[in-house]
Motif scaffolding. Structure first.
Motif, PDB file in Angstrom:
ATOM      1  N   GLU A   1       9.688   2.872   1.005  1.00  0.00           N
ATOM      2  CA  GLU A   1       9.436   3.736   2.161  1.00  0.00           C
ATOM      3  C   GLU A   1       8.026   4.305   2.128  1.00  0.00           C
ATOM      4  O   GLU A   1       7.347   4.373   3.157  1.00  0.00           O
ATOM      5  CB  GLU A   1      10.457   4.883   2.209  1.00  0.00           C
ATOM      6  CG  GLU A   1      11.875   4.443   2.452  1.00  0.00           C
ATOM      7  CD  GLU A   1      12.604   4.066   1.166  1.00  0.00           C
ATOM      8  OE1 GLU A   1      12.022   4.218   0.057  1.00  0.00           O
ATOM      9  OE2 GLU A   1      13.756   3.606   1.264  1.00  0.00           O
TER      10      GLU A   1
ATOM     11  N   ARG B   1       5.462   3.009   0.555  1.00  0.00           N
ATOM     12  CA  ARG B   1       4.542   1.888   0.779  1.00  0.00           C
ATOM     13  C   ARG B   1       4.436   1.578   2.279  1.00  0.00           C
ATOM     14  O   ARG B   1       3.346   1.367   2.809  1.00  0.00           O
ATOM     15  CB  ARG B   1       5.020   0.664   0.008  1.00  0.00           C
ATOM     16  CG  ARG B   1       4.018  -0.485   0.068  1.00  0.00           C
ATOM     17  CD  ARG B   1       4.392  -1.632  -0.858  1.00  0.00           C
ATOM     18  NE  ARG B   1       4.316  -1.164  -2.238  1.00  0.00           N
ATOM     19  CZ  ARG B   1       5.307  -1.264  -3.123  1.00  0.00           C
ATOM     20  NH1 ARG B   1       6.446  -1.834  -2.786  1.00  0.00           N
ATOM     21  NH2 ARG B   1       5.169  -0.823  -4.345  1.00  0.00           N
ATOM     22  N   GLN B   2       5.569   1.583   2.980  1.00  0.00           N
ATOM     23  CA  GLN B   2       5.567   1.320   4.427  1.00  0.00           C
ATOM     24  C   GLN B   2       4.826   2.421   5.175  1.00  0.00           C
ATOM     25  O   GLN B   2       4.088   2.151   6.126  1.00  0.00           O
ATOM     26  CB  GLN B   2       6.999   1.185   4.955  1.00  0.00           C
ATOM     27  CG  GLN B   2       7.061   0.829   6.420  1.00  0.00           C
ATOM     28  CD  GLN B   2       6.391  -0.501   6.733  1.00  0.00           C
ATOM     29  OE1 GLN B   2       6.532  -1.465   5.980  1.00  0.00           O
ATOM     30  NE2 GLN B   2       5.653  -0.558   7.820  1.00  0.00           N
TER      31      GLN B   2
ATOM     32  N   THR C   1       1.545   1.953   7.553  1.00  0.00           N
ATOM     33  CA  THR C   1       1.515   2.451   8.928  1.00  0.00           C
ATOM     34  C   THR C   1       0.326   3.378   9.157  1.00  0.00           C
ATOM     35  O   THR C   1      -0.388   3.252  10.157  1.00  0.00           O
ATOM     36  CB  THR C   1       2.828   3.183   9.261  1.00  0.00           C
ATOM     37  OG1 THR C   1       3.914   2.279   9.071  1.00  0.00           O
ATOM     38  CG2 THR C   1       2.828   3.693  10.691  1.00  0.00           C
TER      39      THR C   1
END
Length: 75
Positions: A3, A5-6, A10
């Motif tokens: 999460e 890393r995402q 973003t």
């Protein structure tokens, strides 16, 4: 953690837009809000055939007075 890393991906992808907001203090939130209202009105009027009435209905919904910014006593 995937999460985090995402989130980093973003933020990295949107960084030019974030930086522009930080520098100027301006965003396109108002226009996005008006577009959302127009689409909502169009969905609610689905099936009506009169395009002129649809245009007038959209115009009425997106005016400042209809959104509660002006009071009748101010007019």
């Amino acid at each position: 953690m995937p999460e985090v890393r995402q989130l980093a991906v973003t933020v990295d992808r949107w960084w030019p837009e974030i930086e522009a907001f930080i520098d100027t203090g301006h965003s396109n939130a108002k226009s996005e809000g008006i577009n959302r209202v127009i689409k909502l009105v169009a969905r609610n009027a689905f099936g009506f055939r009169n395009a002129d009435d649809q245009r007038l209905r959209t115009q009425c919904v997106t005016t400042r007075r209809a959104r509660g910014h002006l009071r009748t006593a101010q007019l």
